[in-house]
Design a protein around this motif. Structure first.
Motif, PDB file in Angstrom:
ATOM      1  N   MET A 231     -37.122 -42.236 -18.526  1.00 50.97           N
ATOM      2  CA  MET A 231     -36.201 -43.186 -19.143  1.00 50.97           C
ATOM      3  C   MET A 231     -34.876 -43.202 -18.398  1.00 50.97           C
ATOM      4  SD  MET A 231     -34.362 -43.114 -22.807  1.00 50.97           S
ATOM      5  CE  MET A 231     -32.667 -43.452 -22.365  1.00 50.97           C
ATOM      6  N   THR A 232     -34.398 -44.373 -18.096  1.00 53.62           N
ATOM      7  CA  THR A 232     -33.108 -44.490 -17.418  1.00 53.62           C
ATOM      8  C   THR A 232     -31.996 -44.453 -18.464  1.00 53.62           C
ATOM      9  OG1 THR A 232     -31.755 -45.882 -15.996  1.00 53.62           O
ATOM     10  CG2 THR A 232     -33.280 -47.022 -17.445  1.00 53.62           C
ATOM     11  N   ASP A 233     -30.821 -44.015 -18.059  1.00 55.06           N
ATOM     12  CA  ASP A 233     -29.719 -43.960 -19.023  1.00 55.06           C
ATOM     13  C   ASP A 233     -28.665 -45.009 -18.697  1.00 55.06           C
ATOM     14  OD1 ASP A 233     -28.734 -42.758 -16.786  1.00 55.06           O
ATOM     15  OD2 ASP A 233     -28.134 -40.898 -17.754  1.00 55.06           O
ATOM     16  N   GLU A 234     -29.105 -46.107 -18.091  1.00 55.48           N
ATOM     17  CA  GLU A 234     -28.216 -47.234 -17.826  1.00 55.48           C
ATOM     18  C   GLU A 234     -28.837 -48.506 -18.384  1.00 55.48           C
ATOM     19  OE1 GLU A 234     -25.981 -46.120 -13.656  1.00 55.48           O
ATOM     20  OE2 GLU A 234     -27.681 -47.490 -13.578  1.00 55.48           O
ATOM     21  N   TYR A 235     -27.991 -49.453 -18.719  1.00 52.77           N
ATOM     22  CA  TYR A 235     -28.489 -50.759 -19.155  1.00 52.77           C
ATOM     23  C   TYR A 235     -27.485 -51.817 -18.743  1.00 52.77           C
ATOM     24  CZ  TYR A 235     -25.244 -50.091 -23.109  1.00 52.77           C
ATOM     25  OH  TYR A 235     -24.135 -49.872 -23.884  1.00 52.77           O
ATOM     26  N   LYS A 236     -27.954 -53.070 -18.676  1.00 51.62           N
ATOM     27  CA  LYS A 236     -27.090 -54.179 -18.283  1.00 51.62           C
ATOM     28  C   LYS A 236     -26.768 -55.033 -19.500  1.00 51.62           C
ATOM     29  CE  LYS A 236     -29.364 -56.169 -14.937  1.00 51.62           C
ATOM     30  NZ  LYS A 236     -29.789 -56.895 -13.734  1.00 51.62           N
ATOM     31  N   THR A 237     -25.520 -55.434 -19.582  1.00 56.35           N
ATOM     32  CA  THR A 237     -25.086 -56.325 -20.655  1.00 56.35           C
ATOM     33  C   THR A 237     -24.008 -57.240 -20.086  1.00 56.35           C
ATOM     34  OG1 THR A 237     -24.336 -56.433 -22.957  1.00 56.35           O
ATOM     35  CG2 THR A 237     -23.330 -54.720 -21.584  1.00 56.35           C
ATOM     36  N   ILE A 238     -23.419 -58.055 -20.954  1.00 55.33           N
ATOM     37  CA  ILE A 238     -22.340 -58.936 -20.500  1.00 55.33           C
ATOM     38  C   ILE A 238     -21.036 -58.525 -21.177  1.00 55.33           C
ATOM     39  CG2 ILE A 238     -23.858 -60.900 -20.051  1.00 55.33           C
ATOM     40  CD1 ILE A 238     -22.749 -62.119 -22.738  1.00 55.33           C
ATOM     41  N   GLU A 239     -19.944 -58.910 -20.550  1.00 52.76           N
ATOM     42  CA  GLU A 239     -18.626 -58.712 -21.165  1.00 52.76           C
ATOM     43  C   GLU A 239     -18.142 -60.074 -21.642  1.00 52.76           C
ATOM     44  OE1 GLU A 239     -16.545 -54.877 -19.049  1.00 52.76           O
ATOM     45  OE2 GLU A 239     -16.123 -56.836 -18.212  1.00 52.76           O
ATOM     46  N   GLY A 240     -17.595 -60.084 -22.844  1.00 53.55           N
ATOM     47  CA  GLY A 240     -17.029 -61.328 -23.359  1.00 53.55           C
ATOM     48  C   GLY A 240     -18.076 -62.397 -23.616  1.00 53.55           C
ATOM     49  N   THR A 241     -17.755 -63.641 -23.232  1.00 50.77           N
ATOM     50  CA  THR A 241     -18.649 -64.767 -23.492  1.00 50.77           C
ATOM     51  C   THR A 241     -18.824 -65.608 -22.232  1.00 50.77           C
ATOM     52  OG1 THR A 241     -16.819 -66.173 -24.185  1.00 50.77           O
ATOM     53  CG2 THR A 241     -17.943 -64.945 -25.915  1.00 50.77           C
ATOM     54  N   GLY A 242     -19.877 -66.406 -22.244  1.00 54.30           N
ATOM     55  CA  GLY A 242     -20.110 -67.356 -21.153  1.00 54.30           C
ATOM     56  C   GLY A 242     -20.643 -68.647 -21.757  1.00 54.30           C
ATOM     57  N   GLU A 243     -20.290 -69.772 -21.161  1.00 53.64           N
ATOM     58  CA  GLU A 243     -20.757 -71.055 -21.678  1.00 53.64           C
ATOM     59  C   GLU A 243     -21.587 -71.773 -20.632  1.00 53.64           C
ATOM     60  OE1 GLU A 243     -17.719 -73.524 -23.382  1.00 53.64           O
ATOM     61  OE2 GLU A 243     -16.910 -71.876 -24.566  1.00 53.64           O
ATOM     62  N   GLY A 244     -22.653 -72.423 -21.108  1.00 52.82           N
ATOM     63  CA  GLY A 244     -23.510 -73.187 -20.217  1.00 52.82           C
ATOM     64  C   GLY A 244     -23.744 -74.580 -20.788  1.00 52.82           C
ATOM     65  N   TYR A 245     -24.281 -75.465 -19.939  1.00 57.70           N
ATOM     66  CA  TYR A 245     -24.470 -76.850 -20.362  1.00 57.70           C
ATOM     67  C   TYR A 245     -25.683 -77.421 -19.633  1.00 57.70           C
ATOM     68  CZ  TYR A 245     -23.441 -81.791 -21.122  1.00 57.70           C
ATOM     69  OH  TYR A 245     -23.515 -83.116 -21.480  1.00 57.70           O
ATOM     70  N   TYR A 246     -26.448 -78.249 -20.331  1.00 57.82           N
ATOM     71  CA  TYR A 246     -27.583 -78.930 -19.715  1.00 57.82           C
ATOM     72  C   TYR A 246     -27.760 -80.254 -20.446  1.00 57.82           C
ATOM     73  CZ  TYR A 246     -32.247 -79.722 -17.783  1.00 57.82           C
ATOM     74  OH  TYR A 246     -33.338 -80.251 -17.129  1.00 57.82           O
ATOM     75  N   THR A 247     -28.109 -81.291 -19.705  1.00 59.84           N
ATOM     76  CA  THR A 247     -28.357 -82.578 -20.350  1.00 59.84           C
ATOM     77  C   THR A 247     -29.644 -83.179 -19.800  1.00 59.84           C
ATOM     78  OG1 THR A 247     -27.434 -84.762 -20.841  1.00 59.84           O
ATOM     79  CG2 THR A 247     -26.836 -83.812 -18.712  1.00 59.84           C
ATOM     80  N   GLU A 248     -30.398 -83.812 -20.682  1.00 63.06           N
ATOM     81  CA  GLU A 248     -31.677 -84.418 -20.309  1.00 63.06           C
ATOM     82  C   GLU A 248     -31.914 -85.597 -21.238  1.00 63.06           C
ATOM     83  OE1 GLU A 248     -35.134 -85.005 -18.247  1.00 63.06           O
ATOM     84  OE2 GLU A 248     -33.774 -83.360 -17.789  1.00 63.06           O
ATOM     85  N   LYS A 249     -32.106 -86.798 -20.658  1.00 61.84           N
ATOM     86  CA  LYS A 249     -32.365 -88.016 -21.445  1.00 61.84           C
ATOM     87  C   LYS A 249     -31.413 -88.159 -22.638  1.00 61.84           C
ATOM     88  CE  LYS A 249     -37.198 -88.202 -20.107  1.00 61.84           C
ATOM     89  NZ  LYS A 249     -38.559 -87.885 -20.486  1.00 61.84           N
ATOM     90  N   ARG A 250     -30.129 -88.025 -22.354  1.00 61.86           N
ATOM     91  CA  ARG A 250     -29.052 -88.166 -23.335  1.00 61.86           C
ATOM     92  C   ARG A 250     -28.970 -87.043 -24.373  1.00 61.86           C
ATOM     93  NH1 ARG A 250     -30.847 -93.583 -23.697  1.00 61.86           N
ATOM     94  NH2 ARG A 250     -31.034 -93.422 -25.950  1.00 61.86           N
TER      95      ARG A 250
END
Length: 194
Positions: A1-20
């Motif tokens: 078992m590893t004793d490291e893990y990946k996560t994010i700090e704070g927030t992130g925003e994304g966007y996608y559009t398809e056929k309105r």
């Protein structure tokens, strides 16, 4: 078992559009299901006029506590693709919410899967990914004259001091990388027998 893990700090925003149809994605660092519920309630209130508020989350260094929700979209077309992006980035302690505004044209199941996946991926791309260590807390009680010996070990092994109290009996709580916890425990225990 590893004793490291990946996560994010704070927030992130994304966007996608398809056929309105518009897909607004938000990635958050979370550590409890209560935090997830609070954030989801906030998004449902803020985007009350949206057709769907879909999400997926992954919690804990072992990545065993997770959930995906389609919020009325056809089964496995929203939550699973979002969770898939969390898994492919090997992240944990993360919630991704994707809010969909319907554009009047049905996208079909494959179109929905692509849209939710791309929106989630874009939100992750706008986050800072960090590697954290799984810590274990080691408690140790000792007599005051042993203070210098205990502090020497603390200085050498560099654990994070969670709490300490100095009275007739001294108590110290130390957080250290899980793989080094046994070594710290043994070194402290050894002091008791010197």
């Amino acid at each position: 078992m590893t004793d490291e893990y990946k996560t994010i700090e704070g927030t992130g925003e994304g966007y996608y559009t398809e056929k309105r149809s518009k897909f607004l994605a938000f990635a958050h660092h979370v550590e409890t299901v209560d935090e997830v519920k609070t954030l989801l309630d906030g998004y449902r209130k803020k985007y009350y006029d949206a057709r769907h508020v879909c999400y997926a989350y992954m919690l804990g260094p072992e990545r065993k506590d997770f959930r995906a929700n389609d919020d009325g979209e056809p089964s496995s077309t929203a939550g699973k693709p979002i969770l898939g992006q969390i898994n492919s980035a090997e992240l944990t302690d993360i919630l991704i919410v994707v809010v969909r505004y319907y554009g009047g044209v049905n996208l079909g199941t494959s179109g929905l899967i692509v849209a939710y996946r791309e929106a989630a991926a874009d939100s992750i791309a706008h986050c800072t990914v960090v590697t954290r260590q799984v810590e274990e807390v080691v408690s140790y009680s000792f007599a005051y004259p042993m203070m210098n010996d205990v502090m020497r070990i603390v200085k050498e092994m560099a654990p994070r001091i969670v709490s300490q109290s100095y009275d007739n009996t001294c108590e110290i709580k130390l957080a250290i990388r899980k793989s080094e916890a046994d070594q710290l425990r043994q070194r402290l225990q050894k002091l008791s027998f010197e």
